[in-house]
Design an enzyme around this catalytic site. Sequence first.
Site, PDB file in Angstrom:
ATOM      1  N   GLU A  46      39.644  39.251  28.133  1.00  0.00           N
ATOM      2  CA  GLU A  46      40.283  38.753  29.352  1.00  0.00           C
ATOM      3  C   GLU A  46      39.381  37.684  29.960  1.00  0.00           C
ATOM      4  OE1 GLU A  46      41.237  40.561  33.655  1.00  0.00           O
ATOM      5  OE2 GLU A  46      41.484  41.997  32.033  1.00  0.00           O
ATOM      6  N   ASP A  57      39.045  40.185  44.116  1.00  0.00           N
ATOM      7  CA  ASP A  57      37.815  40.513  43.412  1.00  0.00           C
ATOM      8  C   ASP A  57      36.671  40.853  44.351  1.00  0.00           C
ATOM      9  OD1 ASP A  57      38.358  40.159  40.502  1.00  0.00           O
ATOM     10  OD2 ASP A  57      39.054  38.210  41.200  1.00  0.00           O
TER      11      ASP A  57
END
Lengths: 257, 392
Positions: A46, A57
């Site tokens: 990924e 995040d």
Amino acid sequence: MNRIHTLFKEKDSRVLSIYFTAGFPNLDDTVPIMEAIQAGGADIIEIGVPYSDPVADGPTIQDSNKIALDNGMSMKLLFEQLRGFRAKIHLPVVLMGYLNPIMQFGMEAFCQKCKEVGVDGLIVPDLPMQQYLEDYKAMFDQYGIVNTFLISPQTSEKRIREIDEKTDGFIYMVSSHAVTGAKTDISEEQVAYFERVAAMNLKNPRLIGFGISDAKTFTSASRFSNGAIIGSAFIKTIKDSENLSERIQTYLQSVVN
Amino acid sequence: MIGVDEKGFYGKFGGAYIPEMLYPNVEELKENYESILASKEFQDEFRGLLKDYVGRPTPLYFASRLSEKYRAKIYLKREDLCHTGAHKVNNTIGQIILAKKLGKKRIIAETGAGQHGVATATVCALMGMECTVYMGEIDIARQRPNVERMKILGATVVPAVSGSKTLKDATNEAMRAWINNPVDTHYIIGSVVGPHPYPEMVARFQSVISEEIKWQLKEKEGRENPDIVIACVGGGSNAAGAFYHYYNTPEVRLVAAEAAGLGVSSGKSAATTALGSPGILHGSKTILMQTEDGQVVEPHSISAGLDYPGIGPVHAHLFDVGRGEFVAVEDKDAMASGIELSKLEGIIPAIESAHALYALNMIEYSKDDVIVVNLSGRGDKDLETYIKWGNY
Ligand SMILES: Cc1ncc(COP(=O)(O)O)c(C=O)c1O
């Protein structure tokens, strides 16, 4: 057939996906990191496309995004780096990126590039399902790109079923109600959530992300799903490494075995 | 028609581009806010507090010396006289009552200048709710008095240390905090930005500004509609409030003053419509300042409240369809207007509001025109900036 579909056909447990940020720690590390991830025994790669404002995040991945941008990473450069990677990499590759840089690149041009270089899937955390269905699904399908949605412990059963119906790659389960890297252990509350979703008999395989860091957490997550995604812990591992390739392989082998 | 559609869009702009982890929170709000706002119970409490606690209605003041200088009939909508010193409190009062009705226990907020943070900390004290405010590390240093005000009011101020360490990053941090605390926490956004339904909800709370202008102007001028309404735009909440009841009255000109910083083409500016392009910021499709690669650009303005790289989706739409006139005011001109108003009318405005005042020099009008300038806040918080600037 899309490599993601092939993978889950052949392997339905302990699937390991590794996230890293393109352009981190150094601008030209992208393909070498991919090679090391493959050599280390992971199943999916990924690649994070760095963004100035990664709201989903946590601090570790935010930092890596900032460093990558400071290093000069961009979507254009990433596609240049990815040109020809299929000669070396057979694992499925997923790009994870926020919507705005993709929109500026142009969604169609983006899908076209993904197909051209050999990217199999996308995770766009801030692309809501409704918008995806209305604006982009036909395009993704046309280019054979698999789209992946996140679910969290707060996602209703109805919505999970809807996501399961409308997508056909895998479902990314956020393991706590947390941004990436925020928690380190699997709690009882999470186990209840994993079990609840496992009992739903979804058609898509499920990977558990956010908070997986080592063999122990990987194994526990795999008990309730088809595997897991490691992000922040991987970024920490490569942050100060001199010998990236060796370090990555040692780390991955410690997780897998 | 200017207004939000059922999908949360104003023309091409708006929507809710949020991570799935926020979907339940935003959905809960979307499903409930209209019925709660429509209830008599909510309205009684909201109106009651606006009157007795905030001090509304705020005066619509005919500024005779300013009018003489600019050769027009200029009225100032005195949001600077609101409790806490700016219009921001209209929104926080509305949202905290809503949060209570939704059964929330904690409040989080972002702040730039600290005005929204103070307005949030204030209503949290009023309602006895726990309050955490995210603020960029750089803003904490340059808005010290407001940081201390928040602390005195019982709030926890958490520095945002990511990215550029200003308002945009404080907003990111608040969103992350909401992702991590999805059940018991309400996020009070401070402007008409963020995912639907925030932009419309905040605009509705601020719309009391134009609601009052209408009847106040009727009393003073015998007509509800001015020729021109001017307001500054950071995210755009005071402007949305001042424009709201005039959106669909085309004979009323709507003028939005953005911050040009050191000059539109100086590389140190926050003139979003002049420099920006369509994209996604903080959960909505809008106009934002960005690089060719879609990275968000760090803005600059002498006023922390306008130091934001985007504008609310309703303003992007007003710009797009030509309903709004957008001007970009430089730091030095805003400062001059702030000092001018102080000397002419005895009112020291917030530097944000001073941008709206300078717009009088940038637009055309005739001497019979009735112009309302929304004076969004007072200058107390900016004293240090005025002192450093000098020239008074
Ligand atoms: C006095 C004042 N005016 C204007 C603004 C800008 O915000 P908005 O554009 O949402 O009204 C601020 C923000 O802090 C403010 O304090």
